[in-house]
Design a protein around this motif. Structure first.
Motif, PDB file in Angstrom:
ATOM      1  N   UNK A 122      12.911  -9.865  33.429  1.00 26.70           N
ATOM      2  CA  UNK A 122      14.227  -9.058  34.190  1.00 26.70           C
ATOM      3  C   UNK A 122      14.328  -8.203  32.510  1.00 26.70           C
ATOM      4  N   UNK A 123      14.256  -6.940  33.196  1.00 31.68           N
ATOM      5  CA  UNK A 123      15.096  -6.244  31.813  1.00 31.68           C
ATOM      6  C   UNK A 123      16.729  -6.875  31.301  1.00 31.68           C
ATOM      7  N   UNK A 124      16.453  -6.862  29.812  1.00 30.73           N
ATOM      8  CA  UNK A 124      18.170  -6.793  29.938  1.00 30.73           C
ATOM      9  C   UNK A 124      18.906  -6.059  28.986  1.00 30.73           C
ATOM     10  N   UNK A 125      18.210  -5.964  27.695  1.00 30.35           N
ATOM     11  CA  UNK A 125      18.618  -5.085  27.295  1.00 30.35           C
ATOM     12  C   UNK A 125      17.234  -3.291  26.246  1.00 30.35           C
ATOM     13  N   UNK A 126      17.684  -2.038  26.110  1.00 24.99           N
ATOM     14  CA  UNK A 126      17.128  -1.531  25.603  1.00 24.99           C
ATOM     15  C   UNK A 126      17.791  -0.330  24.011  1.00 24.99           C
ATOM     16  N   UNK A 127      16.754  -1.118  22.939  1.00 25.72           N
ATOM     17  CA  UNK A 127      17.428  -0.918  21.961  1.00 25.72           C
ATOM     18  C   UNK A 127      17.034   1.169  21.295  1.00 25.72           C
ATOM     19  N   UNK A 128      17.354   2.106  20.567  1.00 24.99           N
ATOM     20  CA  UNK A 128      16.880   2.639  20.504  1.00 24.99           C
ATOM     21  C   UNK A 128      16.928   3.047  19.160  1.00 24.99           C
ATOM     22  N   UNK A 129      16.184   3.456  18.351  1.00 29.83           N
ATOM     23  CA  UNK A 129      15.572   4.401  16.547  1.00 29.83           C
ATOM     24  C   UNK A 129      15.294   5.549  16.811  1.00 29.83           C
ATOM     25  N   UNK A 130      15.686   6.047  16.073  1.00 27.06           N
ATOM     26  CA  UNK A 130      15.636   7.865  15.571  1.00 27.06           C
ATOM     27  C   UNK A 130      15.000   7.777  14.243  1.00 27.06           C
ATOM     28  N   UNK A 131      13.863   8.998  13.761  1.00 26.66           N
ATOM     29  CA  UNK A 131      13.668   9.150  13.179  1.00 26.66           C
ATOM     30  C   UNK A 131      13.265  10.532  12.550  1.00 26.66           C
ATOM     31  N   UNK A 132      13.931  11.115  11.444  1.00 29.04           N
ATOM     32  CA  UNK A 132      14.101  12.575  10.857  1.00 29.04           C
ATOM     33  C   UNK A 132      13.131  13.205  10.942  1.00 29.04           C
ATOM     34  N   UNK A 133      11.504  12.277  10.047  1.00 31.45           N
ATOM     35  CA  UNK A 133      10.511  13.471  10.590  1.00 31.45           C
ATOM     36  C   UNK A 133       9.814  13.229  11.603  1.00 31.45           C
ATOM     37  N   UNK A 134       9.110  14.542  11.526  1.00 30.74           N
ATOM     38  CA  UNK A 134       8.652  15.077  12.529  1.00 30.74           C
ATOM     39  C   UNK A 134       6.874  15.058  12.658  1.00 30.74           C
ATOM     40  N   UNK A 135       6.327  15.326  13.928  1.00 30.02           N
ATOM     41  CA  UNK A 135       5.065  15.513  13.567  1.00 30.02           C
ATOM     42  C   UNK A 135       5.149  13.125  13.879  1.00 30.02           C
TER      43      UNK A 135
ATOM     44  N   UNK B 223       1.189  -1.466   0.613  1.00 31.40           N
ATOM     45  CA  UNK B 223      -0.155  -0.038   0.051  1.00 31.40           C
ATOM     46  C   UNK B 223       0.885   1.630   0.123  1.00 31.40           C
ATOM     47  N   UNK B 224       0.759   2.164  -0.616  1.00 32.93           N
ATOM     48  CA  UNK B 224       1.938   2.938  -1.138  1.00 32.93           C
ATOM     49  C   UNK B 224       0.844   4.328  -0.246  1.00 32.93           C
ATOM     50  N   UNK B 225       1.835   4.846   0.673  1.00 31.33           N
ATOM     51  CA  UNK B 225       1.340   5.890   1.849  1.00 31.33           C
ATOM     52  C   UNK B 225       1.922   7.386   1.121  1.00 31.33           C
ATOM     53  N   UNK B 226       1.347   8.010   1.418  1.00 25.20           N
ATOM     54  CA  UNK B 226       1.638   9.862   1.277  1.00 25.20           C
ATOM     55  C   UNK B 226       3.298   9.773   2.138  1.00 25.20           C
ATOM     56  N   UNK B 227       3.814  10.736   1.598  1.00 30.31           N
ATOM     57  CA  UNK B 227       5.706  10.833   1.587  1.00 30.31           C
ATOM     58  C   UNK B 227       5.606  10.673   3.459  1.00 30.31           C
ATOM     59  N   UNK B 228       6.959  10.052   3.597  1.00 28.62           N
ATOM     60  CA  UNK B 228       7.004   9.956   4.519  1.00 28.62           C
ATOM     61  C   UNK B 228       8.494   9.749   4.033  1.00 28.62           C
ATOM     62  N   UNK B 229       9.448  10.895   4.535  1.00 32.16           N
ATOM     63  CA  UNK B 229      11.050  10.226   3.627  1.00 32.16           C
ATOM     64  C   UNK B 229      11.946  10.133   3.784  1.00 32.16           C
ATOM     65  N   UNK B 230      11.772   9.984   5.732  1.00 30.03           N
ATOM     66  CA  UNK B 230      12.664   8.814   6.339  1.00 30.03           C
ATOM     67  C   UNK B 230      12.439   7.902   7.328  1.00 30.03           C
ATOM     68  N   UNK B 231      13.094   7.018   7.448  1.00 29.13           N
ATOM     69  CA  UNK B 231      12.741   5.740   7.810  1.00 29.13           C
ATOM     70  C   UNK B 231      13.583   5.546   9.159  1.00 29.13           C
ATOM     71  N   UNK B 232      13.094   5.634  10.413  1.00 24.07           N
ATOM     72  CA  UNK B 232      13.525   4.799  11.731  1.00 24.07           C
ATOM     73  C   UNK B 232      15.290   4.498  11.568  1.00 24.07           C
ATOM     74  N   UNK B 233      16.162   4.704  12.338  1.00 20.46           N
ATOM     75  CA  UNK B 233      17.315   4.179  12.096  1.00 20.46           C
ATOM     76  C   UNK B 233      17.947   4.115  13.419  1.00 20.46           C
TER      77      UNK B 233
END
Length: 861
Positions: A261-274, A233-243
């Motif tokens: 028991x908590x082991x590890x936390x992974x972290x991803x960022x997305x340059x888009x806003x909103x 399904x093609x969505x409207x523009x979202x130019x940046x994927x999480x990294x």
């Protein structure tokens, strides 16, 4: 021994042909291990391999050794046919279920044989066959993609297939389209995954929806494939994927980590806003057990433990984390969890074989038991130290991997220790260490190595004579420290001779109880003791024996009355002792001599005067039986004196004998004859008494004259010899009179004494002089004095010594009187035994005028 069967068969061959070719591939035996390779999904009963042939064993050895499969987690898949010596499939084997993605896939087990114990390891490798069509977890895959997705954007696709090796997934094929191409990647474990790569920008206005098909193709023959539908399904523009901050995360987790028991936390960022910059986290669909072990917080990316970790099952987990923004763009990262082993598994001890009982003659080094000890932990936590608790004659030896032998360390002695309680402890090297124990109760079987032992070195028993046959005398006892039949003792009587007869004719022995019984009645006067040998024999094979000496002493009973030796009692004649009227007080008339064949106090004799014509004239010595006058003989005393003497022993009860002594009080033969013609003899006289008296006088006269001539001749001869000895100074030959009966309790003199008898015409004044054994007394006749004898000694006379033997008076025995009638001493004055006292008490004139003593016998028959 290893046997590898590899499948390298052409695709055109039918399955049945390939299976038969597989069964013909057998390797060779090496170090007690064999290896087979078989395909999965074989039917039950299919032959895996010929165990007997591959191990070099015959079928008889398999049956006698009770060959069996003893260990292995997957032993239910195989079965050993001992009657044919083959290993067959017992249950369907699914390689994917058994091993999953692990390659190669195999399982092992051990085959054990007994008598003697042998252990062989068998490894069966399961070869994959192309029995699974590539399979996608979901039939439809949905993607939402922004039209602004850049060229080169990657969209991961779920992996497919369950097979492995050559039959595993080989490549993917995407249905033809203008926007996407496939790019395949390989994981470190060999699995493959695929991503769709955007090669041409999307245009929602031209194609708002794309329908694609992804085909997964394996490498089997024939090839199999699986298909999944991909809806884009093609969505409207979202130019940046999480990294993600890292493409790969690594973390160690203890296997005993609690759930939550908590082991590890992974972290991803997305340059888009909103909303396009809002990220949610999720774990991509995982196969295997990882999906049940870990969970992630979709908002924070915190990964925690949600299941039970087990290092022994999975040592490493790989999960893929997806970060997705609101515009539908995603980024992925991989998290690798390495499970750290914890010492949470104690060693497990399995007894493969145990031999009990063990013979006590087993040599050191004999294998008693085989143990299989495993620890599911790893490294030091899985290393095992096996030991035996306490002090027992055994040791542990390691054989194959995880196998230990319990062997004897010294010789056994069942008589000291008949059984052992052996505690075997297995301890690992973890911190803290874990251990487990097992107990073995070993019995020692008996060997006949101990001979019976009597409780004494020798036995002595007593039995009174005149016993009844069958009387139990004594019982011997022996014990054997062996057990059961080896300790069963039986008794045997050695065949020895007693007085020329076998000992079995005297006693019998009970073989079971050891009781010795008399076979017949014993007579102490015939046999005084029995010495026999008893043998104790056990019931072993061969039997062991030991001997003991048993001495049976016969005890005397007072069963024999005294026997009178003198005076001799004859039925047809009468013996009389003559006492001169001039006899003084204490004159020795005669002596009653008796013996008793019993012994001890049963033979102690005493003499008593029972009846007498004149009790005031005679008395009898209580101990010596001497009859003496107790007053002066007068002319008023009757010529005929009849004495009845009773002889009694000292037994309980006592026994006795009676003897009649006839005494004539007279100075001459005519007086004796005139008086004794009227001597009654208890109905034994008859009408021919006068005839017998005349005949007796004639015979006596003839014998007297003959003896007189002989005595005179011998006297002249000896007188001449003595003169020659005096004149020639030749050594004098000792003369030893015969040995007479003793006057003491048992009636005999000790034979070591020599004695000389000096007899006068008065028996009251006669005496016996005993000298010590070996004294050099010489008896010679003195020619210068009639009827006398001188005693010449080469050394000092023993009579002159203060400690010389006593002078003992003795009776005038019948044997001596007979010698007088026929020998040179018919005249009592000439007998050498009547010299000593006459020389001291009488004058020469009295000796010449003293009347001769005579022995007169009157026949009454």
């Amino acid at each position: 021994m290893f046997v590898n069967v590899r499948w390298r068969l052409c695709c055109i061959l039918p399955w049945e042909v390939r299976f038969l070719l597989l069964l013909t591939l057998v390797g060779e035996r090496v170090e007690g291990q064999i290896r087979y390779s078989i395909p999965e999904e074989m039917k039950r009963g299919s032959v895996i391999g010929n165990i007997a042939q591959d191990l070099g064993l015959d079928l008889k050895r398999l049956r006698s050794g009770h060959a069996r499969i003893v260990s292995g987690e997957n032993i239910q898949y195989t079965e050993l046919k001992t009657d044919k010596g083959i290993l067959v499939v017992n249950e369907r084997i699914d390689r994917e279920q058994l091993c999953g993605d692990v390659t190669p896939c195999s399982f092992s087990f051990e085959i054990i044989l007994e008598n003697p114990i042998e252990l062989h390891r068998v490894t069966v490798e399961i070869l994959d066959i192309n029995d699974n069509t590539p399979f996608f977890p979901n039939k439809d895959v949905y993607f939402e993609m922004s039209e602004s997705a850049t060229v080169g954007a990657k969209f991961p696709v779920e992996s497919a297939d369950l097979d492995a090796g050559q039959n595993a997934l080989q490549h993917y094929v995407l249905s033809p389209n203008d926007n996407f191409i496939l790019k395949q990647h390989a994981n470190p474990d060999g699995s493959k995954y695929v991503e769709m790569v955007l090669q041409k920008p999307l245009d929602r206005e031209q194609h708002p929806h794309l329908s694609l098909k992804l085909i997964a193709v394996d490498g089997g023959t024939p090839q199999k494939s699986g298909t999944v539908n991909i809806d884009v399904t093609i969505l409207d523009a979202n130019d940046n994927a999480p990294v993600f901050s890292q493409s790969v995360y690594k973390e160690s987790v203890m296997e005993n980590t609690m759930k939550g028991t908590n082991v590890i936390t992974v972290n991803a960022t997305d340059a888009d806003s909103g909303s396009n910059g809002v990220i949610t986290y999720s774990l991509s669909k995982m196969k295997g057990s990882a999906a049940d072990i870990f969970s992630i917080d979709e908002n924070t990316g915190l990964i925690s433990v949600s299941g039970q970790l087990d290092y022994e099952k999975d040592r490493k987990y790989e999960v893929r984390v997806e970060a997705k923004d609101q515009g539908g763009l995603t980024g992925t990262s991989k998290v690798i969890f390495e499970v750290v082993d914890v010492n949470d598994n104690p060693p497990v001890i399995n007894i493969m074989s145990f031999s009990s009982p063990v013979s006590e003659d087993a040599h050191p080094g004999t294998t008693v038991a085989i143990l299989n000890i495993k620890d599911a932990d790893s490294e030091k936590n899985g290393q095992i130290r096996c030991s035996i608790d306490g002090t027992v004659p055994f040791k542990i030896e390691s054989s194959l991997t995880n196998y230990y032998n319990l062997v004897s360390d010294q010789h056994f002695d069942r008589e000291s220790v008949s059984e052992y309680n052996i505690t075997i402890t297995a301890r690992d090297f973890g911190s803290p260490p874990l251990s487990s124990s097992t107990k073995l109760h070993l019995k020692i079987s008996d060997v006949n190595d101990n001979a019976p032992v009597f409780d004494k070195n020798s036995y002595s028993a007593y039995i009174t004579e005149n016993n009844s046959p069958g009387f139990s005398i004594f019982a011997v006892s022996a014990r054997d420290s062996d057990w059961n039949q080896n300790a069963r003792v039986s008794y045997l009587l050695e065949d020895v001779q007693v007085n020329g007869s076998p000992v079995s004719s005297y006693v019998s022995l009970n073989s079971e109880t050891g009781v010795i019984s008399a076979v017949r009645s014993f007579d102490y006067e015939q046999i005084k003791e029995l010495q026999l040998v008893v043998k104790a024999q056990d019931g072993g094979s061969p039997p062991l024996t030991s001997n003991v000496t048993v001495k049976i002493l016969i005890q005397d009973q007072n069963d024999n009355p005294p026997q009178v030796l003198y005076p001799v009692q004859t039925g047809g004649s009468m013996v009389a002792e003559m006492v001169p009227r001039s006899a003084d007080v204490g004159y020795l008339v005669t002596k009653v001599v008796a013996v008793d064949v019993d012994s001890g106090q049963n033979a102690w004799l005493s003499y008593k005067l029972q009846k007498a014509t004149d009790r005031a004239l005679f008395e009898v010595g209580l101990q010596n039986g001497e009859i003496r006058t107790i007053r002066q003989v007068t002319d008023k005393d009757a010529v005929k004196q009849r004495l009845t003497v009773i002889v009694e022993d000292n037994g309980q009860p006592s026994r006795s004998a009676t003897v009649v002594v006839n005494v004539a009080v007279a100075d001459s033969f005519p007086e004796v004859l005139s008086e004794f013609t009227d001597f009654p003899h208890d109905k034994e006289y008859n009408d021919n008494l006068t005839f017998y008296l005349v005949l007796a006088l004639a015979v006596v006269s003839f014998l007297f004259i003959t003896c007189l001539v002989v005595i005179i001749s011998v006297k002249i001869y000896r007188w001449r010899q003595s003169r020659v000895l005096y004149q020639s100074n030749l050594p004098v030959i000792p003369y030893y009179p015969p040995r007479y009966s003793d006057t003491l309790g048992t009636g005999t003199l000790q034979h070591v004494y020599n004695y000389e008898v000096c007899r006068t015409t008065d028996s009251r004044k006669s005496d016996c002089k005993f000298g010590r054994a070996g004294s050099q007394n010489v008896l010679i006749m003195d020619p210068s004095s009639t009827g006398t004898m001188q005693r010449i000694q080469n050394e000092k006379s023993i009579l002159d010594e203060p400690d010389s033997p006593l002078e003992v008076r003795r009776p005038w025995f019948g044997s001596e009187k007979a010698a007088l009638r026929s020998g040179p001493y018919r005249d009592r004055r000439k007998h050498p035994v009547h010299r000593a006292e006459d020389r001291q008490r009488d004058s020469s004139r009295e000796r010449e005028n003293r009347p001769r003593a005579a022995l007169w016998r009157h026949n009454t028959m």
